[in-house]
Design an enzyme around this catalytic site. Structure first.
Site: not given
Ligand SMILES: *[C@@H]1O[C@H](CO)[C@@H](O)[C@H](O)[C@H]1NC(C)=O
Ligand SMILES: *[C@@H]1O[C@H](CO)[C@@H](O)[C@H](O)[C@H]1NC(C)=O
Ligand SMILES: *[C@@H]1O[C@H](CO)[C@@H](O)[C@H](O)[C@H]1NC(C)=O
Ligand SMILES: *[C@@H]1O[C@H](CO)[C@@H](O)[C@H](O)[C@H]1NC(C)=O
Length: 376
Positions: A220, A115, A196
């Site tokens: 997330s 990420k 996310s």
């Protein structure tokens, strides 16, 4: 991180992800009748093909680079590809030649996507999807990246995300960042990928990489894993180091695997857990890591006799609202068939307060903690 509006919908998928975990966990392969395909390959498949000289890390990386070139324009799961990925693959291939079978770590030569809020001290940028951080220079690799490199993993690139791990605003769109664009759910392009850690889940679901890392403050990892039908694992805070990860709040942030199978998630978890002098929370948590790692507990019959609580309020109502009431109950039947003792209709006191970030005080706390953490 999730805004208050998406928080409630995220919670629904806590149970849905269990269903994907269970169905994927049982797909153990018969090694005796072995036909290898890189597409959907697990770490175990790949490791065996390495040992049989049927596959190199270079071929594996080349496959993913082709798939990224073919699909990422549409799916937008990846912000940056590592220009050094093939070099790292060659190094892994070379090292494997002089090692005996089984002596290398499970992640050796395996491509992983990070990420974009997880720092790497290399040619890749670390920006949380925001132009505000483009060109910034990190002091060192994140703690989890240091461990991945030690294990011989190949850093394939940076995954897209909801900008600033969805802490950009309370009305931001899941899976969108200015640098990454709008990530798409590969199963239903018009549906949200959730966030996310959207790009991490999109990319493993679409076979753009073997495994990935996401981060979670409020749902997330779990929510995008559920929406993209992959396996997300949200470690206890401190089990994985947050050092070098763009923060929201130290009381809730955690880094964890997003993969296609339970086994892969466990191999990645084993590689990234442990003490890091740059994150004090890892000191205490590291006492609880089992000797030999979590892979010891991988067991296709592991559900037998386990008591599993079902919180219908409010999740069942949300499922019903989405026309998924029957699906919910089907999953419970599946669990019972696997030997689970389902403890149905558990009630959580103050559930309405817990799920309301304004009423619980969480919203105020994390806004204050975000400012302090980000400056630090
Ligand atoms: C191996 O798998 C193939 C394809 O699924 C099948 O046709 C074949 O009979 C299998 N062989 C053995 C020995 O099980
Ligand atoms: C490593 O293991 C594979 C598969 O089990 C086997 O085919 C191969 O010969 C082994 N290589 C060495 C060097 O032992
Ligand atoms: C990192 O960002 C710079 C722009 O500041 C860009 O030139 C470079 O290509 C980016 N790195 C990668 C690996 O994409
Ligand atoms: C959440 O809590 C706030 C403050 O207590 C309240 O004003 C709001 O109506 C609550 N929202 C919901 C959906 O219950």
């Amino acid at each position: 991180m999730a805004s208050s509006s998406s928080l409630r919908s995220c919670s629904l998928f806590l149970f849905l992800i269990l269903s994907s975990i269970f169905s994927l966990g049982f797909s153990t392969r018969t090694i005796t009748n072995y036909t290898f395909s890189i597409r959907e390959a697990t770490i175990k498949d790949i490791k065996l093909s390495f040992e049989r000289n049927q596959l190199t890390s270079r071929q594996l990386v080349q496959y993913y680079l082709r798939e990224i070139a073919r699909l990422n324009g549409l799916l937008k799961g990846i912000i940056e590809v590592n220009p050094d990925a093939l070099l790292q693959a060659d190094a892994a291939d070379k090292e494997r030649k002089c090692k005996v079978n089984g002596s290398l770590p499970n992640l050796h030569g395996i491509p992983i996507l990070l990420k974009d809020n997880i720092a790497t001290k290399d040619k890749l940028n670390t920006t949380a999807g925001s132009f505000a951080l483009l060109g910034s220079v990190v002091p060192r690799d994140a703690g989890v990246v240091e461990k991945l490199r030690k294990a011989g993993a190949i850093i394939l690139g940076k995954a897209s995300l909801s900008e600033w791990a969805n802490f950009r605003s309370t009305t931001a769109t899941s899976g969108f960042s200015p640098r990454g664009g709008q990530g798409k759910n590969p199963y239903v392009l018009s549906a949200t990928p959730c966030g996310s850690s959207s790009g991490s889940a999109i990319s493993v679901a679409a076979n753009l990489v073997t495994v990935s890392l996401g981060t979670e403050t409020d749902g997330s990892i779990l929510c995008p894993s559920s929406f993209n039908s992959v396996v997300g694992l949200k470690p206890t805070v401190g089990l994985t180091s947050r050092a070098g990860v763009i923060p929201v709040t130290p009381r809730q942030d955690t880094i964890g695997p997003i993969c296609r199978t339970v086994s892969d998630a466990v191999y990645v978890l084993d590689a990234i857990v442990g003490f890091d002098s740059n994150d004090e929370a890892t000191r205490h948590a590291s006492y609880y890591i089992p000797p030999g790692g979590y892979k010891r507990f991988l067991n296709p019959y592991g559900l037998k006799g386990k008591r599993l609580g079902i919180v219908r309020n409010p999740f069942f109502k949300i499922a019903q609202g989405l026309g998924l009431g029957q699906t919910f109950d089907n999953h419970l039947h599946t669990l019972r068939r696997q030997g689970v003792i389902v403890v149905d209709n558990l009630q959580i006191a103050n559930i309405d307060v817990i799920l309301n970030v304004s009423a619980s005080g969480e919203a105020v706390a994390i806004v204050a903690e975000f400012k302090l953490s980000l400056n630090a």
